[in-house]
Scaffold this active site. Sequence first.
Site, PDB file in Angstrom:
ATOM      1  N   GLU A   1      -7.467  -0.591  11.587  1.00  0.00           N
ATOM      2  CA  GLU A   1      -7.747   0.731  11.011  1.00  0.00           C
ATOM      3  C   GLU A   1      -9.242   0.856  10.793  1.00  0.00           C
ATOM      4  O   GLU A   1      -9.900  -0.100  10.371  1.00  0.00           O
ATOM      5  CB  GLU A   1      -7.071   0.939   9.644  1.00  0.00           C
ATOM      6  CG  GLU A   1      -5.594   1.132   9.686  1.00  0.00           C
ATOM      7  CD  GLU A   1      -4.986   1.407   8.295  1.00  0.00           C
ATOM      8  OE1 GLU A   1      -5.691   1.938   7.417  1.00  0.00           O
ATOM      9  OE2 GLU A   1      -3.813   1.063   8.115  1.00  0.00           O
TER      10      GLU A   1
ATOM     11  N   ASP B   1       0.016   5.258   1.034  1.00  0.00           N
ATOM     12  CA  ASP B   1      -0.713   6.520   1.159  1.00  0.00           C
ATOM     13  C   ASP B   1      -0.033   7.491   2.125  1.00  0.00           C
ATOM     14  O   ASP B   1      -0.655   7.972   3.053  1.00  0.00           O
ATOM     15  CB  ASP B   1      -2.147   6.189   1.628  1.00  0.00           C
ATOM     16  CG  ASP B   1      -3.017   7.425   1.767  1.00  0.00           C
ATOM     17  OD1 ASP B   1      -2.883   8.328   0.933  1.00  0.00           O
ATOM     18  OD2 ASP B   1      -3.820   7.479   2.723  1.00  0.00           O
TER      19      ASP B   1
ATOM     20  N   TYR C   1     -13.057   0.297   5.906  1.00  0.00           N
ATOM     21  CA  TYR C   1     -13.595   1.663   5.810  1.00  0.00           C
ATOM     22  C   TYR C   1     -15.011   1.639   5.248  1.00  0.00           C
ATOM     23  O   TYR C   1     -15.266   2.162   4.173  1.00  0.00           O
ATOM     24  CB  TYR C   1     -12.661   2.514   4.931  1.00  0.00           C
ATOM     25  CG  TYR C   1     -11.334   2.790   5.592  1.00  0.00           C
ATOM     26  CD1 TYR C   1     -11.171   3.887   6.418  1.00  0.00           C
ATOM     27  CD2 TYR C   1     -10.244   1.935   5.409  1.00  0.00           C
ATOM     28  CE1 TYR C   1      -9.960   4.136   7.052  1.00  0.00           C
ATOM     29  CE2 TYR C   1      -9.039   2.171   6.049  1.00  0.00           C
ATOM     30  CZ  TYR C   1      -8.908   3.284   6.867  1.00  0.00           C
ATOM     31  OH  TYR C   1      -7.725   3.533   7.497  1.00  0.00           O
TER      32      TYR C   1
ATOM     33  N   GLU D   1      -1.476  -4.304   4.571  1.00  0.00           N
ATOM     34  CA  GLU D   1      -2.311  -4.432   3.381  1.00  0.00           C
ATOM     35  C   GLU D   1      -1.538  -4.880   2.140  1.00  0.00           C
ATOM     36  O   GLU D   1      -1.607  -4.230   1.095  1.00  0.00           O
ATOM     37  CB  GLU D   1      -3.042  -3.123   3.094  1.00  0.00           C
ATOM     38  CG  GLU D   1      -4.028  -2.747   4.164  1.00  0.00           C
ATOM     39  CD  GLU D   1      -4.925  -1.575   3.760  1.00  0.00           C
ATOM     40  OE1 GLU D   1      -4.760  -1.036   2.653  1.00  0.00           O
ATOM     41  OE2 GLU D   1      -5.780  -1.204   4.569  1.00  0.00           O
TER      42      GLU D   1
HETATM   43  C1  BDP Z   1      -5.521   2.158   4.539  1.00  0.00           C
HETATM   44  C2  BDP Z   1      -4.010   2.225   4.545  1.00  0.00           C
HETATM   45  C3  BDP Z   1      -3.511   3.569   5.054  1.00  0.00           C
HETATM   46  C4  BDP Z   1      -4.253   4.687   4.358  1.00  0.00           C
HETATM   47  C5  BDP Z   1      -5.743   4.540   4.654  1.00  0.00           C
HETATM   48  C6  BDP Z   1      -6.557   5.656   3.991  1.00  0.00           C
HETATM   49  O1  BDP Z   1      -3.472   1.198   5.332  1.00  0.00           O
HETATM   50  O2  BDP Z   1      -2.118   3.675   4.838  1.00  0.00           O
HETATM   51  O3  BDP Z   1      -3.793   5.963   4.681  1.00  0.00           O
HETATM   52  O4  BDP Z   1      -6.156   3.324   4.100  1.00  0.00           O
HETATM   53  O5  BDP Z   1      -6.885   5.498   2.827  1.00  0.00           O
HETATM   54  O6  BDP Z   1      -5.991   1.194   3.689  1.00  0.00           O
HETATM   55  O7  BDP Z   1      -6.820   6.665   4.623  1.00  0.00           O
END
Ligand code: BDP
Length: 647
Positions: free
Chosen positions: A541, A208, A505, A452
């Site tokens: 993250e 991404d 997330y 990932e």
């Molecule tokens: C995570 C990835 C990261 C993405 C992020 C996203 O590791 O590179 O930019 O999601 O979707 O899973 O913002």
Amino acid sequence: MLSPERPGQFRVLCLFALFEAACLLDTGMLFPRESSSREVKELSGLWSFRADKSPDRNLGFDKAWYKSRLRETGPVIDMPVPASYNDITQDPTLRDFIGWVWYEREVVVPARWITDEGTRVVIRVGSAHYYSIVWVNGVKVTEHNGGHLPFEAEVGSLIRKDPTQPCRITIAVNNTLTLETLPPGSIQHIDDITKYPKGFFVQNIYFDFFNYAGIHRPVLLYTTPTAYVDDITVVTDFLDNTGRVNYKVSVQGATTATVKVTLMDKDGHCVASSTEPFGVLKVVDVNLWWPYLMHESPGYLYSMEVRLMAANERSTHEDVYTLPVGIRTVSVTSTQFLINKKPFYFHGVNKHEDSDIRGKGFDWPLIVKDFNLLKWMGANSFRTSHYPYAEEILQMCDRHGIVVIDECPGVGIKDIRSFRNASLNHHLDVMDELVRRDKNHASVVMWSVANEPASEMPPAEFYFKTLIQHTKALDPTRPVTYVSNSHYARDKGAPYVDVICINSYFSWYHDPGHLEVIPLQLNTQFENWYGKYQKPIIQSEYGADAVPGLHSDPPMMFTEEYQKVVLQSCHNVFDQKRKQYLIGELIWNFADFMTVQGITRVVGNKKGVFTRQRQPKAAAFILKERYWRLANETGRLPPWTKYPCSL
Ligand code: BDP
């Protein structure tokens, strides 16, 4: 890694293994530094440039563009180096270009480099994305597979062949990704002429961020004597008040050599010395290297001067190289990450090398601004998501005490074919290159071998076991991890890592809009992972997109308020878990960054707490408040700061 629980013998074995591993890598990759015996000539500035837009992208090789001046074989444009080429012009076909581009620059080389046969002249490319070939005066000198890491070649004999001519450097760079590159990608040709123009193809990527390309870091010419210090490896530890710098110096090009090693403190006073090429320097009343906000004077660096007196068939030489050295230890237990035997909590960020116009091009103003922002918000660490950053950035981290999880470009390993031997072998090579470059940085406390990957796929077990064991053999002094977003019970590599890193997330990609799920789901995530593996965990993250200036209350997705609440809800859970086994939290992301175009991206990824231009969103203030509070609780703030503080 060095564990305080283990006896001294373990450390000696580790050191032995590290020095052995250093020997396995054929040569060193010391950062080019000026000294009384070495000169550096930086070739940043304008280069001539042409993208090979021929249908098969092969015209440059068919017509041997490297044999003459680039402007003699077709039109050229100015291209700054270092910079990605993608955003420099108004041409969309160059922004999205895939294939070979050609760079050229003529250099006038100092006469003394040519006349003195005892001088070795080296070209070094800090990084170029992805595959590069370098010619000097039409003769190929090296090629390199992979972006983000440096490569070099000796060019003295070529320059000496015709000293009346300026030295012409040609570099061809190709950004095509395959299932065997890191990161992987694939080219897809679409032949349906009812829907797509003739020759249409796309590059599929599984990560991404925008696949910026070009010469991303400085190109240098530098000199050494022909007998020279090729590599230095240091491993440090301490007992009570005495620091120990275990070192090994590798020499090339000498038939006989003597070495003098001097360790100096910040004021230039000698604190230890030796005349052996390897050994231990003992430092009484040591000043340890401490992270930012963990000590009053973080980032303490000694200078290790290596002075080589050597002779070969040609002459006698003196070579001098000075390496900054931070004395510190790193270890992990099942619930803690220890730096200098004290618990360290990562309160930091994930970054990208990314900015307007420059793309991934190295840029000092941006780097210094980013460090000021990190320190302003009280961040003590970052992960080099998702590839190695410029070594100059690690030097800044060493000096400022910013702790680094050093990640290789193993991002987007999603296709099962990218687990085959060809990919694994390349991945092992990249880890060799990364460890060789970064092993001496005190700030680097852990290696991350991937982000990932599809770690639930059956071949992932062999792949990660091999990769992690290889990395530990290269460097037994640091923990190794990879970053997972797989299901805890199906993750094949987790048994082999030292620290579990998880990306998640909740209320964004899962249950979008439902902020109320965060406490429960995050709690379940931690309990599941710790319950199964009993290893310390970093939330590597978490976050949410926020378009700067977009507001709503009650919060809605993509507003600054929603991003704030996501962070605050996560922090509540982190505060419970950090009393147990959570050893860090890294926000996704420090700043907004460019991605490919797509329906979930509004001119890039907007999960930054700063905009791409480095202005704070509301979330930045939430983090600032939190990080200073954490620092206040867990560390010792420098005397010049008071909480709450504004630097
Ligand atoms: C995570 C990835 C990261 C993405 C992020 C996203 O590791 O590179 O930019 O999601 O979707 O899973 O913002």
